[in-house]
Design a protein around this motif. Structure first.
Motif, mmCIF file in Angstrom:
data_model
loop_
_atom_site.group_PDB
_atom_site.id
_atom_site.type_symbol
_atom_site.label_atom_id
_atom_site.label_comp_id
_atom_site.label_asym_id
_atom_site.label_seq_id
_atom_site.Cartn_x
_atom_site.Cartn_y
_atom_site.Cartn_z
ATOM 1 N N GLY A 66 69.330 44.185 30.095
ATOM 2 C CA GLY A 66 68.536 44.100 31.320
ATOM 3 C C GLY A 66 69.254 43.262 32.358
ATOM 4 N N THR A 67 68.659 42.153 32.766
ATOM 5 C CA THR A 67 69.278 41.276 33.759
ATOM 6 C C THR A 67 70.477 40.522 33.203
ATOM 7 O OG1 THR A 67 67.781 39.462 33.227
ATOM 8 C CG2 THR A 67 67.127 40.949 35.019
ATOM 9 N N GLY A 68 70.608 40.456 31.889
ATOM 10 C CA GLY A 68 71.780 39.861 31.259
ATOM 11 C C GLY A 68 71.790 38.356 31.181
ATOM 12 N N VAL A 69 70.667 37.719 31.450
ATOM 13 C CA VAL A 69 70.674 36.259 31.536
ATOM 14 C C VAL A 69 71.118 35.586 30.232
ATOM 15 C CG1 VAL A 69 68.229 35.831 30.985
ATOM 16 C CG2 VAL A 69 69.448 34.277 32.479
ATOM 17 N N CYS A 70 70.715 36.093 29.094
ATOM 18 C CA CYS A 70 71.111 35.464 27.823
ATOM 19 C C CYS A 70 72.607 35.639 27.569
ATOM 20 C CB CYS A 70 70.287 36.021 26.669
ATOM 21 S SG CYS A 70 68.532 35.639 26.819
ATOM 22 N N GLY A 71 73.125 36.818 27.844
ATOM 23 C CA GLY A 71 74.551 37.056 27.689
ATOM 24 C C GLY A 71 75.377 36.243 28.671
ATOM 25 N N ILE A 72 74.892 36.108 29.894
ATOM 26 C CA ILE A 72 75.582 35.292 30.900
ATOM 27 C C ILE A 72 75.609 33.838 30.448
ATOM 28 C CG2 ILE A 72 75.466 34.438 33.272
ATOM 29 C CD1 ILE A 72 74.284 37.250 33.996
ATOM 30 N N ALA A 73 74.508 33.357 29.868
ATOM 31 C CA ALA A 73 74.477 31.985 29.342
ATOM 32 C C ALA A 73 75.494 31.811 28.222
ATOM 33 C CB ALA A 73 73.071 31.635 28.856
ATOM 34 N N CYS A 74 75.609 32.809 27.343
ATOM 35 C CA CYS A 74 76.609 32.743 26.264
ATOM 36 C C CYS A 74 78.018 32.685 26.838
ATOM 37 C CB CYS A 74 76.467 33.945 25.330
ATOM 38 S SG CYS A 74 74.998 33.901 24.293
ATOM 39 N N ALA A 75 78.278 33.481 27.871
ATOM 40 C CA ALA A 75 79.592 33.463 28.516
ATOM 41 C C ALA A 75 79.862 32.098 29.142
ATOM 42 C CB ALA A 75 79.681 34.572 29.562
ATOM 43 N N ALA A 76 78.838 31.507 29.739
ATOM 44 C CA ALA A 76 78.991 30.181 30.338
ATOM 45 C C ALA A 76 79.325 29.126 29.289
ATOM 46 C CB ALA A 76 77.719 29.797 31.093
ATOM 47 N N LEU A 77 78.937 29.385 28.047
ATOM 48 C CA LEU A 77 79.214 28.454 26.946
ATOM 49 C C LEU A 77 80.496 28.811 26.204
ATOM 50 C CD1 LEU A 77 75.564 28.042 25.651
ATOM 51 C CD2 LEU A 77 76.910 26.390 26.957
ATOM 52 N N GLY A 78 81.278 29.745 26.760
ATOM 53 C CA GLY A 78 82.591 30.018 26.217
ATOM 54 C C GLY A 78 82.770 31.306 25.447
ATOM 55 N N ALA A 79 81.708 32.055 25.211
ATOM 56 C CA ALA A 79 81.809 33.291 24.429
ATOM 57 C C ALA A 79 82.403 34.428 25.261
ATOM 58 C CB ALA A 79 80.437 33.716 23.910
ATOM 59 N N THR A 80 82.999 35.378 24.574
ATOM 60 C CA THR A 80 83.373 36.652 25.181
ATOM 61 C C THR A 80 82.175 37.568 24.980
ATOM 62 O OG1 THR A 80 85.691 36.317 24.642
ATOM 63 C CG2 THR A 80 84.981 38.591 25.065
ATOM 64 N N VAL A 81 81.652 38.129 26.052
ATOM 65 C CA VAL A 81 80.357 38.812 26.008
ATOM 66 C C VAL A 81 80.463 40.240 26.513
ATOM 67 C CG1 VAL A 81 77.969 38.746 26.849
ATOM 68 C CG2 VAL A 81 79.167 36.610 26.337
ATOM 69 N N VAL A 82 79.767 41.152 25.828
ATOM 70 C CA VAL A 82 79.566 42.520 26.292
ATOM 71 C C VAL A 82 78.060 42.706 26.452
ATOM 72 C CG1 VAL A 82 79.774 44.975 25.729
ATOM 73 C CG2 VAL A 82 81.626 43.387 25.120
ATOM 74 N N LEU A 83 77.639 43.124 27.650
ATOM 75 C CA LEU A 83 76.228 43.386 27.933
ATOM 76 C C LEU A 83 76.011 44.889 27.988
ATOM 77 C CD1 LEU A 83 75.760 40.846 30.875
ATOM 78 C CD2 LEU A 83 75.218 40.488 28.478
ATOM 79 N N THR A 84 74.933 45.359 27.368
ATOM 80 C CA THR A 84 74.629 46.788 27.386
ATOM 81 C C THR A 84 73.182 47.014 27.783
ATOM 82 O OG1 THR A 84 73.852 46.939 25.100
ATOM 83 C CG2 THR A 84 76.220 47.118 25.448
ATOM 84 N N ASP A 85 72.923 48.185 28.324
ATOM 85 C CA ASP A 85 71.554 48.621 28.581
ATOM 86 C C ASP A 85 71.591 50.114 28.866
ATOM 87 O OD1 ASP A 85 68.739 48.728 29.198
ATOM 88 O OD2 ASP A 85 68.872 46.598 29.623
ATOM 89 N N LEU A 86 70.446 50.694 29.088
ATOM 90 C CA LEU A 86 70.341 52.120 29.390
ATOM 91 C C LEU A 86 70.939 52.420 30.761
ATOM 92 C CD1 LEU A 86 66.669 52.670 28.198
ATOM 93 C CD2 LEU A 86 68.756 53.364 27.015
ATOM 94 N N PRO A 87 71.481 53.607 30.956
ATOM 95 C CA PRO A 87 72.075 53.971 32.251
ATOM 96 C C PRO A 87 71.080 53.851 33.412
ATOM 97 C CG PRO A 87 72.620 55.622 30.604
ATOM 98 C CD PRO A 87 71.637 54.675 29.963
ATOM 99 N N GLU A 88 69.786 54.102 33.155
ATOM 100 C CA GLU A 88 68.785 54.001 34.222
ATOM 101 C C GLU A 88 68.635 52.576 34.723
ATOM 102 O OE1 GLU A 88 67.098 55.228 30.882
ATOM 103 O OE2 GLU A 88 68.687 56.617 31.367
ATOM 104 N N VAL A 89 68.900 51.620 33.846
ATOM 105 C CA VAL A 89 68.746 50.210 34.208
ATOM 106 C C VAL A 89 70.013 49.688 34.872
ATOM 107 C CG1 VAL A 89 68.315 47.881 33.311
ATOM 108 C CG2 VAL A 89 67.096 49.837 32.349
ATOM 109 N N LEU A 90 71.146 50.059 34.337
ATOM 110 C CA LEU A 90 72.438 49.600 34.864
ATOM 111 C C LEU A 90 73.306 50.799 35.200
ATOM 112 C CD1 LEU A 90 73.131 46.823 32.196
ATOM 113 C CD2 LEU A 90 72.295 46.507 34.520
ATOM 114 N N PRO A 91 73.012 51.482 36.308
ATOM 115 C CA PRO A 91 73.790 52.687 36.631
ATOM 116 C C PRO A 91 75.248 52.339 36.888
ATOM 117 C CG PRO A 91 72.385 52.064 38.467
ATOM 118 C CD PRO A 91 72.031 51.165 37.324
ATOM 119 N N ILE A 92 76.118 53.214 36.426
ATOM 120 C CA ILE A 92 77.546 53.042 36.667
ATOM 121 C C ILE A 92 77.893 53.858 37.901
ATOM 122 C CG2 ILE A 92 79.852 53.464 35.753
ATOM 123 C CD1 ILE A 92 78.654 53.120 32.950
ATOM 124 N N ALA A 93 78.391 53.172 38.905
ATOM 125 C CA ALA A 93 78.705 53.850 40.177
ATOM 126 C C ALA A 93 80.088 54.428 40.154
ATOM 127 C CB ALA A 93 78.574 52.859 41.331
#
Length: 88
Positions: free
Chosen positions: A61-88
Motif C-alpha cells: 500500500g503506502t509502504g510506510v513499514c517498508g520505508i521504515a525498514c529501509a530507514a533502519l538499513g534494510a534492503t527493501v522490496v515493496l509490492t502491491d496490486l497494479p491497481e494500487v501502484l500503477p506502473i507508468a
C-alpha cells in the motif's frame, strides 16, 4: 511517523477516503497498525539494526513499514496490486 531512536521522521500522505479506496483494496490508506509497527521497529532495531537484512513487504500500500525498514538499513522490496501502484 516519528522514529526517535533512529532520529528519523517519515512523512507519508494519504488521499481522501472514498468508495474507490475500498475497491482497490484500501492500499492507499495509512492504517493505525502501521504506526504501531513503525514504533516497534524503531524501539527494537534503531538506529541500524536492520543493516544487511532483506525485507519484502507484500501488499505494501503506502509502504510506510517498508520505508521504515529501509530507514533502519534494510534492503527493501515493496509490492502491491497494479491497481494500487500503477506502473507508468
Amino acid at each position: 511517523f516519528h522514529m526517535p531512536q533512529a532520529g528519523i521522521t517519515l512523512h507519508i500522505s494519504q488521499g481522501a477516503l472514498s468508495h474507490t479506496t475500498w475497491s482497490t483494496g484500501a492500499g492507499t490508506v495509512v492504517w493505525e497498525a502501521a504506526d504501531a509497527t513503525v514504533r516497534h521497529l524503531d524501539t527494537s532495531f534503531a538506529p541500524n539494526g536492520l543493516r544487511g537484512k532483506r525485507v519484502v513487504e507484500l501488499g505494501a500500500g503506502t509502504g510506510v513499514c517498508g520505508i521504515a525498514c529501509a530507514a533502519l538499513g534494510a534492503t527493501v522490496v515493496l509490492t502491491d496490486l497494479p491497481e494500487v501502484l500503477p506502473i507508468a
